[in-house]
Scaffold this motif. Structure first.
Motif, short mmCIF file in Angstrom:
data_model
loop_
_atom_site.label_atom_id
_atom_site.label_comp_id
_atom_site.label_asym_id
_atom_site.label_seq_id
_atom_site.Cartn_x
_atom_site.Cartn_y
_atom_site.Cartn_z
N LEU A 1 0.83 -1.21 0.00
CA LEU A 1 0.00 0.00 0.00
C LEU A 1 0.86 1.26 0.00
O LEU A 1 0.54 2.24 -0.69
N THR A 2 1.93 1.24 0.76
CA THR A 2 2.81 2.41 0.84
C THR A 2 3.46 2.70 -0.51
O THR A 2 3.42 3.85 -0.99
N ILE A 3 4.02 1.69 -1.13
CA ILE A 3 4.65 1.88 -2.44
C ILE A 3 3.61 2.22 -3.50
O ILE A 3 3.83 3.08 -4.35
N GLY A 4 2.46 1.57 -3.43
CA GLY A 4 1.38 1.87 -4.37
C GLY A 4 0.92 3.31 -4.27
O GLY A 4 0.71 3.99 -5.28
N CYS A 5 0.78 3.81 -3.05
CA CYS A 5 0.37 5.21 -2.85
C CYS A 5 1.46 6.16 -3.34
O CYS A 5 1.16 7.15 -4.01
N LEU A 6 2.70 5.86 -3.02
CA LEU A 6 3.82 6.69 -3.48
C LEU A 6 3.84 6.79 -5.01
O LEU A 6 3.88 7.89 -5.57
N LEU A 7 3.77 5.66 -5.68
CA LEU A 7 3.78 5.65 -7.14
C LEU A 7 2.55 6.35 -7.71
O LEU A 7 2.66 7.11 -8.69
N SER A 8 1.41 6.13 -7.11
CA SER A 8 0.17 6.77 -7.57
C SER A 8 0.26 8.28 -7.46
O SER A 8 -0.14 9.01 -8.37
N ASN A 9 0.78 8.75 -6.33
CA ASN A 9 0.89 10.20 -6.14
C ASN A 9 1.88 10.81 -7.12
O ASN A 9 1.66 11.92 -7.61
N ILE A 10 2.93 10.10 -7.43
CA ILE A 10 3.89 10.61 -8.43
C ILE A 10 3.26 10.60 -9.82
O ILE A 10 3.32 11.59 -10.55
N LEU A 11 2.63 9.49 -10.18
CA LEU A 11 2.07 9.34 -11.53
C LEU A 11 0.89 10.26 -11.81
O LEU A 11 0.63 10.60 -12.96
N THR A 12 0.16 10.64 -10.76
CA THR A 12 -0.98 11.54 -10.96
C THR A 12 -0.59 13.00 -10.82
O THR A 12 -1.45 13.88 -10.86
N GLY A 13 0.70 13.28 -10.66
CA GLY A 13 1.19 14.66 -10.65
C GLY A 13 0.94 15.41 -9.37
O GLY A 13 0.79 16.64 -9.39
N CYS A 14 0.93 14.73 -8.26
CA CYS A 14 0.72 15.40 -6.98
C CYS A 14 1.93 16.27 -6.61
O CYS A 14 3.05 16.01 -7.06
N ALA A 15 1.68 17.27 -5.79
CA ALA A 15 2.75 18.12 -5.27
C ALA A 15 3.63 17.31 -4.31
O ALA A 15 3.16 16.33 -3.71
N LEU A 16 4.87 17.73 -4.14
CA LEU A 16 5.82 17.01 -3.29
C LEU A 16 5.30 16.77 -1.87
O LEU A 16 5.43 15.65 -1.36
N PRO A 17 4.69 17.78 -1.20
CA PRO A 17 4.17 17.50 0.14
C PRO A 17 3.10 16.40 0.13
O PRO A 17 3.00 15.62 1.07
N ASP A 18 2.31 16.34 -0.94
CA ASP A 18 1.30 15.30 -1.06
C ASP A 18 1.95 13.94 -1.26
O ASP A 18 1.52 12.94 -0.67
N ILE A 19 2.99 13.91 -2.07
CA ILE A 19 3.71 12.65 -2.30
C ILE A 19 4.27 12.13 -0.98
O ILE A 19 4.14 10.95 -0.66
N ILE A 20 4.86 13.01 -0.21
CA ILE A 20 5.50 12.61 1.05
C ILE A 20 4.46 12.31 2.13
O ILE A 20 4.43 11.20 2.69
N PHE A 21 3.61 13.28 2.44
CA PHE A 21 2.70 13.12 3.58
C PHE A 21 1.47 12.27 3.25
O PHE A 21 0.94 11.59 4.14
N GLY A 22 1.04 12.27 2.00
CA GLY A 22 -0.05 11.37 1.61
C GLY A 22 0.39 9.92 1.71
O GLY A 22 -0.36 9.06 2.18
N THR A 23 1.61 9.67 1.28
CA THR A 23 2.18 8.32 1.39
C THR A 23 2.34 7.94 2.86
O THR A 23 2.04 6.81 3.25
N PHE A 24 2.79 8.88 3.67
CA PHE A 24 2.95 8.62 5.10
C PHE A 24 1.59 8.30 5.74
O PHE A 24 1.50 7.40 6.58
#
Length: 161
Positions: free
Chosen positions: A57-80
């Motif tokens: 789930l963690t890696i899936g969320c990280l990749l999803s946030n990157i692939l959907t063009g999320c902002a860096l704070p979203d990539i970091i804290f959304g994944t967290f």
């Protein structure tokens, strides 16, 4: 099958499913910003069955946030937030009814601040409301439906977990 291989395989499949389901929700305009109903969040119940779901789930969320063009704070804290939700679900495995509580809580407490500081979405109280409702739909409704279906096949799908 070797337990390490099974663990890595489960994690990889979960990560891939998370990405595909997020991309589907994104294509429908449901994956990002204030109103989010990520179908992939239904998978947050999987740590109820296997600890391999935590990295998946963690890696899936990280990749999803990157692939959907999320902002860096979203990539970091959304994944967290997804990581915390997965760990919490794993810790609350004693009852299936507790499975969606941790991801709902983690995302509801973290994501609204990400929306405010990364994207400028205001008011904060509205983000708390919309993220909470989206998580209840994704984790609480869809996730519990998934859990009940998978529970019938748990010994086949998740042996020795």
């Amino acid at each position: 099958m070797n337990q390490k291989v099974r663990f890595i395989t489960h994690a990889a499949v979960i990560a891939a499913l998370y990405v595909v389901l997020t991309l589907l929700a994104n294509a429908l305009g449901l994956a990002n910003y204030a109103i989010q109903v990520r179908f992939s969040e239904a998978l947050t119940i999987l740590p109820f069955f296997t600890t391999a779901a935590i990295p998946g789930l963690t890696i899936g969320c990280l990749l999803s946030n990157i692939l959907t063009g999320c902002a860096l704070p979203d990539i970091i804290f959304g994944t967290f937030a997804s990581f915390l939700g997965a760990v919490g679900t794993c810790m609350l495995r004693k009852s299936k009814w507790f499975a969606p509580i941790s991801p709902i809580a983690a995302n509801t407490l973290i994501v609204p601040f990400v929306l405010l500081y990364a994207y400028g979405i205001k008011p904060l109280w509205f983000s708390f409301l919309t993220v909470f409702l989206g998580e209840v739909i994704s984790c609480g409704v869809l996730g519990m439906l998934l859990l009940n279906v998978l529970n019938r096949y748990r010994h086949f799908l998740f042996p020795q977990d």
